[in-house]
Structure formats: structure tokens, C-alpha cells
Design an enzyme around this catalytic site. Structure first.
Site, PDB file in Angstrom:
ATOM      1  N   LYS A   1      51.853  40.062  37.125  1.00 50.69           N
ATOM      2  CA  LYS A   1      50.508  39.498  37.332  1.00 50.69           C
ATOM      3  C   LYS A   1      50.052  38.671  36.126  1.00 50.69           C
ATOM      4  O   LYS A   1      49.284  37.725  36.273  1.00 50.69           O
ATOM      5  CB  LYS A   1      49.525  40.647  37.597  1.00 50.69           C
ATOM      6  CG  LYS A   1      48.077  40.230  37.799  1.00 50.69           C
ATOM      7  CD  LYS A   1      47.235  41.451  38.111  1.00 50.69           C
ATOM      8  CE  LYS A   1      45.763  41.183  38.056  1.00 50.69           C
ATOM      9  NZ  LYS A   1      44.977  42.389  38.343  1.00 50.69           N
TER      10      LYS A   1
ATOM     11  N   ASP B   1      43.214  46.079  45.502  1.00 53.36           N
ATOM     12  CA  ASP B   1      43.222  45.870  44.052  1.00 53.36           C
ATOM     13  C   ASP B   1      44.672  45.625  43.668  1.00 53.36           C
ATOM     14  O   ASP B   1      45.477  46.559  43.612  1.00 53.36           O
ATOM     15  CB  ASP B   1      42.661  47.124  43.359  1.00 53.36           C
ATOM     16  CG  ASP B   1      42.837  47.085  41.840  1.00 53.36           C
ATOM     17  OD1 ASP B   1      43.252  46.035  41.302  1.00 53.36           O
ATOM     18  OD2 ASP B   1      42.565  48.117  41.194  1.00 53.36           O
TER      19      ASP B   1
END
Length: 509
Positions: free
Chosen positions: A76, A13
Site C-alpha cells: 500500500k 479498510d
């Protein structure tokens, strides 16, 4: 417990604020990869210190307050994105490091006199996660299932795969974070349920409606916002504190990177505290100096009520997206069997109260909000291995329409939002000029009617078109989206059989 081998596929993740890895060992057993100190998450932070040393994770976070300009976090949000002014400006306002448009229609980050592409930072995080997992498992990890927000575009998915390639980590499959969480909840339990996954993480929000039929996980609809997450709740606190300090002392702290980093750290801690308490102090000694050289402290108190007042609009934005996805799936609140909470920001009482009121029942506590995505990725990784005793089938959807630029800048949709994947669609095309030798298509992803408001995925040029009068050449253009949501475009001349194909890469400007 099944014996793990170097071919084992780990689940990763790769989060905006924290990342996590897990490995499945058969019989539905999954173990999280621990870091030093026994924690299972690692901060998604990269830094270069004043001696030029690269730091990743906990080491990077520890020196963040003293070195805010050279500490890269929340990157991100920028991976695989064009440097549209609003995107760069939005992020620049909330981070202390510098960023700018890059040479490849992307965003670049400045750190300690060096320039990094966003996928370089993602690659360094992946390498750190891989190395920690390798030390824990006793062999070099080479393969992984990596999760991304459901609302990531094709271009962002490509950039994550590229990050893996940069550090020789084979990203066997990219799967969506809400789907991974549903796997953690339902894999191997012989369920027949319709679940809604509400995933509010550090930087992104996703909502997916997923039908679980034993080992089949079918996404009916998905939606989200990759600029909505815990960071925005922190920013609401920061803005309030800065405004109050400016009113009281006439000093604007926003230009002082060290002071801002101290405020940001305390804002996050205060937000977390207010999930379990109704009041919390907000105190930072010696935050700055007066023009006369006198030290100033920042002193405030925060109540849960004030935090809710400042962030109610953010929670409402998530609910608006929930309602849109419910409408896309053709379901009502009573049709949802379980509401699953994923992501650290879902611990906020206001989030849980809002969902309880909307669905007329409290959300499920069946999965761990910080670990479910890595666990689901690991289970899916296990299901892909030949020796697996767990075969899972994922039926996912395209998060945003894919289409072409039509006359007048309109978006001609080829594959609509929530179209199932894998999927393919053929379009007829022809030459528009006499003796035209090439056909150029600009391909976009997004749900706006005008292409200018959507993301340019790339330009596809079909060279070697047969010389002929306008309209005489018969071409077929094929759009194919694979199970990871990655697009390949091919074209063929129906009269000569000539073909050309390519997977869309990050656009070159």
C-alpha cells in the site's frame, strides 16, 4: 435488523499490514466480517508458493518465513506512486521482494518470475475480502466504500478505484481513514464535539481534526506521512539487532532473506509484547552458520525502555504533524474534546503517554483501533443506500495543495492544502506563441514550493487552440475536486466555446 440485499454497500479498510471489512444493517448496527478462525482482520499479504499457487491473507503469511522473496507485503505504501529513487530505495531496504520502476511512471513488483503493478496486488486483496464477505452474507458483494489514508494523493486514490475495477467491485466512494474512524465514534449519537483522530497504522500516519455536529462530520484540517507507521518501529528494532549481531559475530544478516524474515517476524512480536510487558527475550536459534559451518543463535533481550529510546524520534515526528494540523485548524490542545486513537501502533505506551502529556488528558478508548475504520466505512456505505435511516454528511478537505508548474519550476497553487471538498477553481490562460495549436499543463500535488519535489499527477493537453497571435486566445481552465478528493480538469476557449475535459489518470511516462 434490516434485510441485506445484493445492493448492500460494505465498508472495507484496505490496510498496509491488515485489512478489515464490515457491514451496517440499520439502526446503527454494524457487524464485522469474520474470517476462518474467527478473526476480523486479514493480513494484507500476497504470495506465490513454489508450486505457482497464489496465496492471500493468512495463507500467505503462514509461508512468509520460508518464501520471503515471493511474498508481497506493505505494498500500500507504493500504490499510485512514481518510482522516485528515494521511495523505491526506502521500501527496498525494508522488504525482501524486489521492486523497480514500471513502464507507466509507477512501481512494479517481482514475484515468482512474474511482474505485478501495485494496484494488481490491491485488487487481489479486495477480491479476497469481497469473497469472504460474500460467503458470510450469502450473496455476491458488488459495492463497497473503501478507505484510504487522508494523506493519499489524487493519483493514489485513482489507483485504489482502479484496483476495484480490476475485480468488478464498484468502489462507490473513497473516504479518508480518520474520517471513517470519527464516523464509528460519532454516527447517530447526536454529538457536538471537536475530535482529533490520531491514526498510526502499519504503514501510514494520519491526523485529522474533525468537528462533529450530529450527522455532519466536517474535517477542519488534515496532515500525515505515508512513510511513517508500525513497520518503521519494527525496522528500528531490526537495525539494532542486526548491528549487535554484526558486532558480536562479524556476520551481516541483511543479505540472507530467510534470516531477515525470521528477524522481522520476531521484531513485530517483541514490539507488541512490550506494550504489555517491560522486558522480552529476542531469541532465534540457528539463525546462520559461521564460515566453519558452526550454527549460530541470535540471543538478545529487549526492554520497553530500549524500544522507546530507539523509536522516540518516530513518535516525535507524529507529534510534529499533530502540531502542524492544530495550527492549520487554528486550535489549541484545550479546544479538542476527544483524542481518538486508531491503528495498532497506538497501543504503544509511549504514544499514549506523549499524547496525554501534550493534550493534558488521556486519549479516548471509545473506538477499537483495528476495527473503527471498517465500521465507519460500513456506516457511511449504509447512509448512501436509498433505504437508509441514517443520512450522514461528510465535509472533507484536500490533504496537499494542487497546482501547476509555473516559470522557473515554481509551484503555482490552484487549490491550497486543507481547501474544502468538493471544490472548483477557474484559471485564466492564454497562448504564449503565435498560432499556437495546443496548450499543455503539468499538474502537481504537494506542499513544496518547487514542483520537482511534488508528485506529478498528470499532463493535460488542450488541443485545437484557435490559431491567433500570442496572447489573443482567451482560455479558461477549470479544476474540480469531487467528494472523494479526485481531480477533473477541463478547459474551454471563451471565444469559441470549445471544451475539453478529463479526469486525471495515473500518469503515463
Amino acid at each position: 435488523m434490516a434485510k441485506l440485499s445484493p445492493d448492500t454497500i460494505v465498508g472495507i479498510d484496505l490496510g498496509t499490514t491488515n485489512s478489515c471489512a464490515a457491514v451496517a444493517t440499520g439502526d446503527g448496527q454494524v457487524r464485522l466480517v469474520p474470517y476462518k478462525g474467527g478473526e476480523f482482520t486479514i493480513p494484507s499479504i500476497f504470495a506465490i508458493d513454489d508450486k505457482g499457487h497464489e496465496l492471500i491473507g493468512h495463507e500467505a503469511k503462514r509461508q512468509w518465513q520460508l518464501n520471503p522473496r515471493n511474498t508481497l507485503y506493505a505494498t500500500k505504501r507504493l500504490i499510485g506512486r512514481s518510482p522516485k529513487d528515494d521511495v523505491v530505495d526506502t521500501v527496498q531496504r525494508s522488504v525482501q521482494y524486489r521492486l523497480h520502476g514500471g513502464a507507466h511512471n509507477d512501481v512494479e513488483l517481482d514475484c515468482h518470475g512474474r511482474t505485478f503493478q501495485v494496484q494488481d496486488v490491491a485488487a487481489k486483496l479486495l477480491a479476497k475480502i469481497r469473497d469472504v464477505a460474500s460467503d458470510h452474507l450469502g450473496f455476491k458483494v458488488r459495492r463497497a466504500v473503501v478507505t484510504v489514508p487522508a494523506y493519499f494523493t489524487d493519483r493514489q486514490r485513482q489507483a485504489v478505484k482502479e484496483a476495484g475495477r480490476l475485480v468488478e467491485l464498484e468502489v462507490v466512494r473513497i473516504i479518508n481513514e480518520p474520517t471513517a474512524a470519527a464516523l464509528a465514534y460519532g454516527a447517530g449519537k447526536k454529538l457536538q464535539e471537536r475530535v482529533l483522530v490520531y491514526d498510526l497504522g502499519g504503514g501510514t500516519f494520519d491526523v485529522s481534526i474533525i468537528e462533529i455536529r450530529d450527522r455532519v462530520f466536517e474535517v477542519k484540517a488534515t496532515g500525515g506521512d505515508i512513510f511513517l507507521g508500525g513497520l518503521d518501529f519494527d525496522d528500528a528494532i531490526i537495525r539494532h539487532v542486526l548491528d549487535g549481531f554484526r558486532e558480536k559475530h562479524g556476520i551481516d544478516l541483511s543479505g540472507d532473506p530467510v534470516a531477515m524474515q525470521r528477524v522481522r517476524d520476531l521484531a513485530e512480536r517483541t514490539k507488541i509484547d512490550l506494550s504489555v510487558r517491560t522486558e522480552a527475550p529476542f531469541s532465534i536459534p540457528f539463525i546462520t552458520m559461521t564460515p566453519q559451518g558452526q550454527p549460530l543463535n541470535l540471543e538478545a533481550r529487549f526492554s520497553r525502555e530500549l524500544l522507546e529510546e530507539l523509536t522516540r524520534g518516530l513518535v516525535q515526528r507524529t507529534l510534529d504533524l499533530v502540531e502542524q494540523v492544530m495550527a492549520d485548524a487554528g486550535v489549541e490542545p484545550k479546544d479538542i474534546d476527544e483524542v481518538m486513537l486508531v491503528g495498532g501502533q497506538t497501543r504503544m505506551p509511549l504514544v499514549q503517554q506523549t499524547l496525554t502529556h501534550y493534550f493534558k488528558k488521556p486519549p479516548s478508548k471509545a473506538v477499537h483501533p483495528d476495527e473503527a475504520v471498517a465500521i465507519g466505512a460500513a456506516l457511511y456505505g449504509w447512509s448512501l443506500q436509498e433505504s437508509s435511516d441514517l443520512k450522514l454528511q461528510l465535509l472533507d478537505v484536500i490533504p496537499m495543495a494542487i497546482g501547476l508548474e509555473a516559470a522557473g519550476g515554481a509551484m503555482h497553487v490552484v487549490l491550497p492544502r486543507n481547501a474544502p471538498i468538493p471544490n472548483a477553481k477557474a484559471l485564466a490562460a492564454t497562448s504564449s506563441l503565435d498560432d499556437q495549436s495546443e496548450l499543455m499543463l503539468r499538474i502537481f500535488q504537494g506542499d513544496h514550493a518547487e514542483v520537482a519535489a511534488n508528485e506529478l499527477l498528470g499532463e493535460f493537453t488542450f488541443r485545437g487552440v484557435r490559431p491567433a497571435p500570442a496572447g489573443a486566445v482567451r482560455l479558461e481552465v477549470l479544476f474540480e475536486v469531487n467528494v472523494e478528493g479526485i481531480l477533473t480538469v477541463s478547459a474551454s476557449d471563451l471565444d469559441t466555446g470549445k471544451q475539453m475535459k478529463r479526469t486525471l489518470r495515473v500518469t503515463q511516462s
